[in-house]
Design a protein around this motif. Structure first.
Motif, PDB file in Angstrom:
ATOM      1  N   ASP A 132      -6.235  -5.442   7.390  1.00 21.52           N
ATOM      2  CA  ASP A 132      -7.411  -4.738   6.857  1.00 21.52           C
ATOM      3  C   ASP A 132      -8.686  -5.375   7.415  1.00 21.52           C
ATOM      4  OD1 ASP A 132      -8.455  -2.885   4.487  1.00 21.52           O
ATOM      5  OD2 ASP A 132      -9.601  -4.754   4.428  1.00 21.52           O
ATOM      6  N   GLN A 156       0.816  -1.216   0.000  1.00 21.18           N
ATOM      7  CA  GLN A 156       0.000   0.000   0.000  1.00 21.18           C
ATOM      8  C   GLN A 156       0.852   1.270   0.000  1.00 21.18           C
ATOM      9  OE1 GLN A 156      -3.761  -0.408   2.573  1.00 21.18           O
ATOM     10  NE2 GLN A 156      -2.586  -2.206   3.200  1.00 21.18           N
ATOM     11  N   GLU A 172      -5.373  -5.054  -3.429  1.00 18.14           N
ATOM     12  CA  GLU A 172      -4.654  -3.925  -2.842  1.00 18.14           C
ATOM     13  C   GLU A 172      -3.858  -4.330  -1.601  1.00 18.14           C
ATOM     14  OE1 GLU A 172      -7.811  -0.376  -4.148  1.00 18.14           O
ATOM     15  OE2 GLU A 172      -7.759  -1.137  -2.083  1.00 18.14           O
ATOM     16  N   VAL A 173      -4.428  -5.182  -0.767  1.00 18.42           N
ATOM     17  CA  VAL A 173      -3.808  -5.545   0.505  1.00 18.42           C
ATOM     18  C   VAL A 173      -2.904  -6.767   0.380  1.00 18.42           C
ATOM     19  CG1 VAL A 173      -4.245  -6.257   2.896  1.00 18.42           C
ATOM     20  CG2 VAL A 173      -5.710  -4.533   1.808  1.00 18.42           C
ATOM     21  N   PRO A 223       3.023   1.548  -4.159  1.00 15.73           N
ATOM     22  CA  PRO A 223       2.221   0.919  -5.212  1.00 15.73           C
ATOM     23  C   PRO A 223       2.961   0.753  -6.537  1.00 15.73           C
ATOM     24  CG  PRO A 223       1.539   3.202  -4.866  1.00 15.73           C
ATOM     25  CD  PRO A 223       2.489   2.866  -3.762  1.00 15.73           C
ATOM     26  N   ARG A 267     -10.119  -5.083  -2.948  1.00 10.68           N
ATOM     27  CA  ARG A 267      -9.439  -4.956  -1.655  1.00 10.68           C
ATOM     28  C   ARG A 267      -8.414  -6.062  -1.454  1.00 10.68           C
ATOM     29  NH1 ARG A 267      -7.628  -1.029   0.475  1.00 10.68           N
ATOM     30  NH2 ARG A 267      -7.432  -0.986   2.738  1.00 10.68           N
TER      31      ARG A 267
END
Length: 321
Positions: free
Chosen positions: A217, A145, A257-258, A148, A254
């Motif tokens: 998350d 994160q 992304e994580v 990137p 998500r």
């Protein structure tokens, strides 16, 4: 090969020591066992006159010489256990000086290497942008994160690139040192590996704890809990999204992304973890274990284990004896 090992306050004692010990062993074995001269000119340097390790030991660094031109610069990790501690370390003047020095060295032709949390120093300096890299698997969600533009693959132990090499968590320092020794002499690296009872590992995957990654998350943590309850029944993206009160697209985005992977890929990680646990118990045969993790036959599970861990069932059972 001229190598500068750049130590910062709070350096991970084991990471620094194992790096220096590996090159020391290589030099001694090169001279004694192989009848050659030492291959590595290693200098322990610091941007401060006084450096202490994470355990408070004095590190005998030399000041960085203005005209120093190393072939390689290695950055051992700081002993930090959380993203918050890492963020605080970036505010330190010595870390800022170290990043500036790394950029100068790299611009002058030196290659750079780092293991574990040391990879964050390279990434923070922008040296890993648009390049493949690996890092400490436990902090991979934070790394992904924050940076990137880095092509992160935390399942790999070593990732070479055009500017140098990155290595994985903790004892990845030894893998990095052995990789550099092998680049100079495969025969010498083999000898060092035998003396140190160590060898280069290709993957961090067998060591990754999926539950730890999920804690980065809230949505991923809830997905992990749902997945564990549904391992036997199998994966459905639509069912998972409905249970979590989100959309399939949001869950996919998500996870990417994580975790850097799809929901299905993470679901399979949990299957592999549970299968390993059942193998460790030794109470079930492969067909029964396959059923417990949602597969109709053992052959499919065999294929998944070898794909993810690089080892077959027989090798995994042997490792657990």
């Amino acid at each position: 090969m001229r190598i500068s090992v750049l130590a910062l306050d709070g350096v991970f004692d084991t990471g620094l020591s194992v790096t220096l010990d590996a090159f020391s062993a290589a030099n001694k074995l090169s001279a004694a066992a192989m009848g050659g001269v030492p291959r590595f000119d290693v200098t322990l340097v610091g941007v401060r006159k006084r450096v202490r390790s994470a355990h408070g030991l004095a590190v005998p660094v030399q000041p960085v010489a203005p005209d120093a031109k190393p072939d390689w610069v290695i950055v051992p990790a700081l002993l930090t256990l959380s993203a918050q501690e890492l963020m605080e370390s970036f505010e330190r003047p010595d870390v800022a000086q170290a990043m500036a020095r790394l950029l100068e060295w790299q611009a002058g032709g030196a290659r750079v290497g780092a293991s574990c949390v040391g990879t964050f120093i390279l990434a923070e300096a922008g040296l890993l942008d648009h390049r493949e890299a690996t890092t400490n698997w436990a902090l991979a969600p934070f790394f992904r994160q924050r940076y990137p533009h880095v092509q992160l693959n935390e399942s790999r132990m070593l990732v070479p690139s055009d500017i140098g090499v990155t290595a994985g968590a903790a004892m990845g320092h030894l893998d990095l040192a052995l990789w550099l020794i092998r680049s100079a002499s495969p025969e010498l690296a083999s000898l060092v590996s035998r003396y140190l009872l160590a060898d280069i590992r290709s993957s961090q995957a067998p060591y990754i704890i999926p539950n730890h990654l999920a804690q980065a998350d809230p949505l991923i943590q809830r997905f992990e809990q749902w997945a564990r309850k549904n391992l036997k029944s199998g994966f459905s993206l639509q069912d998972a999204a409905k249970a979590l009160a989100t959309s399939s697209r949001s869950l996919q985005r998500r996870c990417q992304e994580v975790l850097g992977k799809s929901p299905l890929a993470y679901f399979q990680d949990l299957r592999v973890e549970h299968a390993q646990s059942l193998l460790r118990s030794g109470k079930l045969d492969l067909e029964r274990i396959a059923a417990e993790v949602g597969y109709g036959d053992g052959a499919t599970l065999r294929s998944l284990l070898r794909q993810r861990l690089g080892r077959g069932v027989r090798e995994l059972r042997a490792d657990l004896l």
